[in-house]
Design an enzyme around this catalytic site. Structure first.
Site, mmCIF file in Angstrom:
data_model
loop_
_atom_site.group_PDB
_atom_site.id
_atom_site.type_symbol
_atom_site.label_atom_id
_atom_site.label_comp_id
_atom_site.label_asym_id
_atom_site.label_seq_id
_atom_site.Cartn_x
_atom_site.Cartn_y
_atom_site.Cartn_z
ATOM 1 N N GLN A 54 6.708 -23.707 19.375
ATOM 2 C CA GLN A 54 6.119 -22.855 20.398
ATOM 3 C C GLN A 54 4.609 -23.116 20.481
ATOM 4 O OE1 GLN A 54 6.450 -18.592 19.800
ATOM 5 N NE2 GLN A 54 6.348 -18.167 21.966
ATOM 6 N N PRO A 77 0.495 -22.035 10.386
ATOM 7 C CA PRO A 77 -0.597 -21.453 11.173
ATOM 8 C C PRO A 77 -0.313 -20.065 11.736
ATOM 9 C CG PRO A 77 0.545 -23.130 12.448
ATOM 10 C CD PRO A 77 1.135 -23.168 11.069
ATOM 11 N N GLN A 90 6.551 -26.450 14.213
ATOM 12 C CA GLN A 90 6.169 -25.255 14.976
ATOM 13 C C GLN A 90 6.179 -25.681 16.440
ATOM 14 O OE1 GLN A 90 5.672 -21.959 14.663
ATOM 15 N NE2 GLN A 90 5.207 -21.998 16.838
ATOM 16 N N MET A 110 7.523 -17.115 12.832
ATOM 17 C CA MET A 110 8.040 -17.746 14.050
ATOM 18 C C MET A 110 9.541 -17.484 14.093
ATOM 19 S SD MET A 110 7.516 -19.428 16.784
ATOM 20 C CE MET A 110 8.881 -19.639 17.921
ATOM 21 N N GLU A 111 9.959 -16.939 15.245
ATOM 22 C CA GLU A 111 11.306 -16.405 15.382
ATOM 23 C C GLU A 111 12.375 -17.469 15.625
ATOM 24 O OE1 GLU A 111 8.708 -16.156 17.429
ATOM 25 O OE2 GLU A 111 9.264 -15.985 19.543
ATOM 26 N N ASP A 146 -1.454 -21.793 24.950
ATOM 27 C CA ASP A 146 -2.024 -21.159 23.765
ATOM 28 C C ASP A 146 -3.114 -20.143 24.148
ATOM 29 O OD1 ASP A 146 -1.598 -21.167 21.034
ATOM 30 O OD2 ASP A 146 -3.446 -22.270 20.648
ATOM 31 N N HIS A 185 12.635 -10.357 17.799
ATOM 32 C CA HIS A 185 12.685 -11.461 18.771
ATOM 33 C C HIS A 185 14.118 -11.966 18.991
ATOM 34 C CE1 HIS A 185 8.665 -12.490 20.081
ATOM 35 N NE2 HIS A 185 8.190 -12.612 18.856
ATOM 36 N N GLU A 196 6.515 -10.957 23.736
ATOM 37 C CA GLU A 196 5.782 -10.355 22.612
ATOM 38 C C GLU A 196 5.606 -8.838 22.732
ATOM 39 O OE1 GLU A 196 5.441 -11.854 19.923
ATOM 40 O OE2 GLU A 196 5.700 -13.942 20.538
ATOM 41 N N TYR A 198 0.769 -8.884 23.215
ATOM 42 C CA TYR A 198 1.368 -8.128 22.111
ATOM 43 C C TYR A 198 1.120 -6.625 22.261
ATOM 44 C CZ TYR A 198 1.994 -12.499 19.500
ATOM 45 O OH TYR A 198 2.382 -13.746 19.107
ATOM 46 N N HIS A 219 9.299 -7.775 13.122
ATOM 47 C CA HIS A 219 8.851 -8.390 14.373
ATOM 48 C C HIS A 219 9.699 -9.628 14.715
ATOM 49 C CE1 HIS A 219 5.794 -9.624 17.403
ATOM 50 N NE2 HIS A 219 6.203 -10.841 17.056
ATOM 51 N N GLU A 220 9.786 -10.553 13.765
ATOM 52 C CA GLU A 220 10.526 -11.795 14.054
ATOM 53 C C GLU A 220 12.003 -11.500 14.302
ATOM 54 O OE1 GLU A 220 8.523 -13.919 14.853
ATOM 55 O OE2 GLU A 220 6.770 -13.264 13.713
HETATM 56 N N1 BES Z 1 6.300 -16.187 18.522
HETATM 57 C C1 BES Z 1 5.166 -15.752 17.795
HETATM 58 C C2 BES Z 1 4.288 -16.876 17.324
HETATM 59 C C3 BES Z 1 3.729 -17.770 18.404
HETATM 60 C C4 BES Z 1 3.374 -17.276 19.654
HETATM 61 C C5 BES Z 1 3.557 -19.105 18.167
HETATM 62 C C6 BES Z 1 2.893 -18.135 20.625
HETATM 63 C C7 BES Z 1 3.064 -19.958 19.137
HETATM 64 C C8 BES Z 1 2.728 -19.466 20.379
HETATM 65 C C9 BES Z 1 5.561 -14.868 16.615
HETATM 66 O O1 BES Z 1 6.658 -14.069 16.853
HETATM 67 C C10 BES Z 1 4.422 -13.939 16.336
HETATM 68 O O2 BES Z 1 4.120 -13.170 17.194
HETATM 69 N N2 BES Z 1 3.828 -14.008 15.159
HETATM 70 C C11 BES Z 1 2.738 -13.156 14.757
HETATM 71 C C12 BES Z 1 3.211 -12.069 13.843
HETATM 72 C C13 BES Z 1 3.504 -10.771 14.447
HETATM 73 C C14 BES Z 1 3.841 -9.739 13.386
HETATM 74 C C15 BES Z 1 2.501 -10.238 15.416
HETATM 75 C C16 BES Z 1 1.762 -13.975 13.961
HETATM 76 O O3 BES Z 1 2.041 -15.147 13.725
HETATM 77 O O4 BES Z 1 0.737 -13.463 13.553
HETATM 78 ZN ZN ZN Z 2 6.177 -12.500 18.222
#
Ligand code: BES
Ligand code: ZN
Length: 612
Positions: free
Chosen positions: A149, A274, A147, A278-279, A386, A307, A326, A394, A303-304
């Protein structure tokens, strides 16, 4: 005495602060203005015994400004040797920072072309989670996934780790020969006897999209260019759940232009992943908690997939611009959902999210330390990126874009977005550039639009602007009515739940009045919440169980916390637990018991929450 001492001390602190500020911009030590990374070739061996990746990374560089060094990011890895164009060179390692890791400084000259770093990752490299067979679905083989990102790619590849920098890559990955490897690149669809896999990503991508997974999984084709990888024991279930994936891709293309990445596949990971998804280009990584058995949580795939345009094609230049990734993606996700499942269903999901956004904003605005993070444009320099992963990027992002759509009309907005993706494909975008592009291509046409939208307030002011829409959904109105009746008699029998989907239930749980443990008991007896199989509903139910001290649910809750590592579920439950002293003890004990099964990303967040 104290004061005299304080002067040089402060001066020293000021100097280091300045030094840091000057050197570390946008969370990278990389000198990317001077030296560009064009391509990376990985040659890595995956070893589950030592929990390490070892081998080398060759970086093709372009020394644009005659720099005498190239500076890379790396964190917690052993570097044994560095070569420049085949010749061994000395290298330097900078001071260690707990968020950024350290600089790796390599001498180069004008003609330098290839920098090869020989290295081995640490077992606790934060990007990588090494799972024992017991932590997988089939319980037969180990599993590894990454992971990267936001800034964890540097824990498994020495590189310039910032989204402003794009490169192509190829890789040769050696794995134990009963396992298979996949990456965010062209992928195999089956195992080979040698356990050696070759990958190519010929589109330039930022470092946070570098991804690898190794395990025993199989592939199932779902359509023209879509498919799913999962452990054999759950492949059929996953294929059933994702039956609409090809249609999602086709509809997304119809909305905002051609899909740029060839195939679109999803890899379903073990439950300790976690995140929800992840896209990673070509191959989205997803949590198994969306395999609900009724296709009710597939908006995550939408969603993914979205991206692939917002994020992977047009990328936030810095983590301060995270909302460009996002917010656009949530907006686009909802448009895909509307196309596939209709207006009412998509509006129901959006209404539910609107409620969550309000809670987040109310909570954050009440905390002086978090208030500034309710702006869309963030100030994350010197902090962990983070910190920017909240509902703001979002959902405030999505509602901002919805408000533009409302003002300019859907046709104008869709034309704008299609051009936005096309014009900036494979480039990065800052908030400032976006505003300029928005003005030049849309708002300058009509001054009234500009004042109605008021983007300055959305982007640079805390909280929610007064023109943020409030939502109503026909479906959820029905739930509200049931809750009104339930409030008067607290009798679960009087609730008409026919036709409830996951989202009706979530709305139901989130809007219940304050309850006693005995009311919770009755609800549980009637609807079987504690023994349910839908992780979204379970999460909300356990939060309520803690709040109202409904102890019969605690055993199931503990099991859930031990099995699922998705931060979005862990956090609300742990947060509710720590509100009372007994709960906090329990939270600490549960964390201690299960910590080793959580991914580093979740561990870091929970440690901070529990004060450990
Ligand atoms: N790119 C994100 C996950 C992410 C963001 C990882 C920032 C690390 C740092 C991914 O696209 C995402 O937004 N996942 C969401 C799901 C979504 C449907 C809102 C999640 O993991 O809950
Ligand atoms: Zn996302």
């Amino acid at each position: 005495m104290k004061q005299i001492l304080a002067v040089p001390l402060l001066a020293g602190m000021f100097l280091t602060a300045c030094k840091k500020e000057m050197k570390v911009k946008n969370h990278t030590y990389g000198n990317y203005d001077a030296v560009q990374i064009r391509h990376i070739s990985l040659d890595l061996k995956v070893d589950f015994e030592t929990k390490s990746l070892s081998g080398s990374a060759i970086l093709d560089i372009e020394n644009k400004q005659s720099a005498n060094q190239v500076i890379l990011d790396h964190k917690n890895m052993d570097i044994s040797e560095v070569q420049v164009d085949g010749k061994k060179v000395g290298f330097e390692i900078g001071e260690y920072d707990t968020v950024l890791g350290s600089a790796l400084v390599i001498p180069i000259d004008d003609s330098s072309k290839k920098v090869q770093v020989f290295y081995k990752t640490h077992p606790d490299a934060e990007a990588l989670q090494w799972l024992s067979p017991e932590q997988t679905n089939d319980k037969k083989n180990p599993f590894l996934f990454s992971q990267s990102q936001a800034i964890l790619a540097r824990t498994w590849i020495p590189l310039m780790d910032a989204p402003a920098i794009r490169f192509t890559y190829d890789a040769k990955i050696s794995v134990p020969n009963h396992l298979m490897a996949v990456m965010s690149a062209s992928n195999p669809t089956g195992k080979n006897k040698e356990g050696i896999y070759h990958f190519h990503q010929d589109k330039p991508i930022p470092s946070y999209l570098m991804a690898i997974a190794v395990g025993d999984f199989q592939f199932h084709n779902l359509g023209r260019n879509t498919g799913v990888y999962a452990e054999p024991g759950m492949l059929d279930k996953c294929a059933w759940e994702f039956a609409d994936m090809q249609s999602m891709v086709d509809n997304a293309e119809a909305l905002y232009g051609p899909y740029a990445w060839g195939r679109y596949d999803v890899l379903v990971l073990p439950p300790s992943f976690p995140f929800g998804g992840m896209e990673n280009p070509v191959l989205t990584f997803a949590t198994p908690t969306i395999i609900a058995g009724d296709r009710s949580l597939v908006s995550l795939v939408a969603h993914e997939l979205a991206h692939s345009w917002s994020g992977n094609l047009v990328t936030n230049e810095t983590w301060n611009d995270f909302w460009l990734n996002e917010g656009f993606t949530v907006y686009f996700e909802q448009r895909i959902m509307e196309k596939l499942y209709g207006f009412d269903y998509a509006e129901m999901l959006t209404t539910l999210a609107r409620g969550e956004l309000q809670h987040t904003v109310d909570d954050m605005m009440a905390d002086p330390e978090q208030k500034n993070d309710t702006k869309l444009f963030l100030e994350l320099d010197g902090r962990n990126p983070d910190d920017g992963v909240t509902d703001i990027a979002y959902e405030k992002g999505r509602f901002f874009l919805r408000s533009i759509e409302k003002v300019v009309g859907r046709d104008n907005w869709d034309t704008f977005l299609k051009n936005y993706f096309k014009t900036h494909a494979f480039q990065t975008m800052t908030t400032e550039k976006f505003i300029a592009y928005l003005n030049a291509n849309l708002l300058d046409k009509n001054p009234e639009w500009k004042s109605k939208i008021n983007y300055e307030e959305w982007i640079f002011q805390p909280g929610l602007p007064s023109n943020c829409e409030s939502m109503k959904s026909k479906e959820l109105e029905r739930v509200s009515k049931s809750i009104e009746i339930y409030k008067t008699d607290k009798n679960p029998e009087s609730i008409d739940t026919s036709g409830y989907t996951t989202h009706h239930w979530l709305f139901f749980l989130r809007n219940l009045p304050a309850l006693h443990a005995t009311d919770m008991q009755k609800l549980d007896e009637r609807f079987g919440f504690s023994s349910g199989g839908n992780s979204e509903i379970l999460c909300d139910w356990f939060v309520l169980s803690v709040r109202y001290k409904y102890e019969p649910a605690y055993e199931a809750m503990k099991q859930f916390l031990g099995h699922v590592g998705r931060r979005k579920f862990l956090l609300p439950i742990y947060k509710e637990l720590i509100k009372t002293p007994e709960g906090k003890e329990m939270a600490k004990a549960i964390f201690k018991q299960y910590q080793s099964g959580y991914h580093a990303v979740a561990v870091n967040t929970l440690k901070e929450l529990l004060g450990e």
